[in-house]
Design an enzyme around this catalytic site. Sequence first.
Site, short mmCIF file in Angstrom:
data_model
loop_
_atom_site.label_atom_id
_atom_site.label_comp_id
_atom_site.label_asym_id
_atom_site.label_seq_id
_atom_site.Cartn_x
_atom_site.Cartn_y
_atom_site.Cartn_z
N ARG A 102 -4.30 4.19 21.67
CA ARG A 102 -5.04 3.33 20.75
C ARG A 102 -6.00 2.45 21.54
NH1 ARG A 102 -0.21 -0.85 18.83
NH2 ARG A 102 0.01 -1.95 20.83
N MET B 199 -9.04 0.74 23.46
CA MET B 199 -10.06 1.27 24.36
C MET B 199 -9.69 2.64 24.90
SD MET B 199 -12.73 -0.59 24.56
CE MET B 199 -13.32 0.57 25.77
N ASP C 172 0.89 7.60 27.13
CA ASP C 172 1.20 6.30 26.57
C ASP C 172 2.69 6.25 26.23
OD1 ASP C 172 1.03 3.81 25.02
OD2 ASP C 172 -1.09 4.26 24.75
N ASP D 175 5.67 6.04 30.81
CA ASP D 175 5.90 4.64 31.17
C ASP D 175 5.23 4.47 32.52
OD1 ASP D 175 6.80 2.23 32.20
OD2 ASP D 175 8.85 2.46 31.47
N VAL D 176 4.11 3.78 32.55
CA VAL D 176 3.29 3.71 33.76
C VAL D 176 3.96 2.99 34.91
CG1 VAL D 176 1.07 3.94 32.57
CG2 VAL D 176 2.08 1.65 32.89
N ASN E 184 -5.97 2.93 32.43
CA ASN E 184 -6.41 2.03 31.37
C ASN E 184 -5.29 1.15 30.82
OD1 ASN E 184 -8.33 1.37 28.93
ND2 ASN E 184 -6.46 2.16 27.98
N TYR F 94 -2.40 -12.35 34.41
CA TYR F 94 -3.45 -11.40 34.04
C TYR F 94 -4.56 -11.38 35.09
CZ TYR F 94 -6.93 -8.89 31.28
OH TYR F 94 -7.86 -7.98 30.85
N LYS G 177 -5.53 -8.32 37.74
CA LYS G 177 -6.84 -7.68 37.66
C LYS G 177 -7.64 -7.84 38.95
CE LYS G 177 -6.40 -5.95 33.55
NZ LYS G 177 -6.29 -4.48 33.38
N THR H 241 -12.67 -5.32 19.19
CA THR H 241 -11.49 -4.54 18.82
C THR H 241 -10.93 -5.10 17.53
OG1 THR H 241 -10.00 -6.00 20.05
CG2 THR H 241 -10.95 -4.12 21.26
#
Length: 244
Positions: free
Chosen positions: A16, A18, A37, A60-61, A87, A150, A154, A185
């Site tokens: 879902r 982006m 995902d 699961d990343v 992503n 965050y 990043k 979004t």
Amino acid sequence: MGRLTDKVAIITGGARGMGATHARLFINEGAKVIIADILEQEGQALAKELGENATFFKLDVTKATNWEEVISATEKTFGPVNILVNNAGITMSKSIEETSEEEYRRIIDINQVSVFLGIKAVIPSMKKANSGSIVNISSINGLVGGAVGYTDSKFAVRGLTKAAALGLSHYGIRVNSVHPGVIETPMIKQEDSKDAIEEFAKYIPVKRVAKPEEVSNMVLYLASDESSYSTGSEFVVDGGITAH
């Protein structure tokens, strides 16, 4: 059309938002896309919508073994991986005083450690393909300060991008980061945030927030052979916010 013809791409967080926008554009440009995902229902629905060149795999990343399973399954389904778009990510807006160690480690695991795991896991597959493009989605908060956790993660993605680009260039694998600003979004269209976003947009040099497709177009460029001389760099899609 055809900018990614026959290329095999994995997009994390692709069910879902982006990620789904990236997936749609990649399919339109001829790629074979793995939607990776933890959201099974949404991911499977999107894969069905996109047709035979799209497949959903649960990922699961934060789990190295899960990464290995997904890449193995990708090779069996479509062949060696040409493109990885890291992503998947989460946001958090608590102050440093309010943030628990558990919350901090969770955002670092999902936003930062997952990128390391994905890059490491995909290298053997890209070596089989004799080339590859890895696109790491960072943020303008990988360039300027923002929320604790965050922002930290990043900035780390930006640094990891450069280190990996230097380490993998001899395999023909390119690694770049994308730094979006405020994106239109469903979340920012909600009534409780709509007014605040509209007010903030006045301070963006181009006087509006970005359409999701404007970020996806940058991701597409980096995934394609058109960016063959770009690696280890950050590509900003922010309407000029960080130019101040």
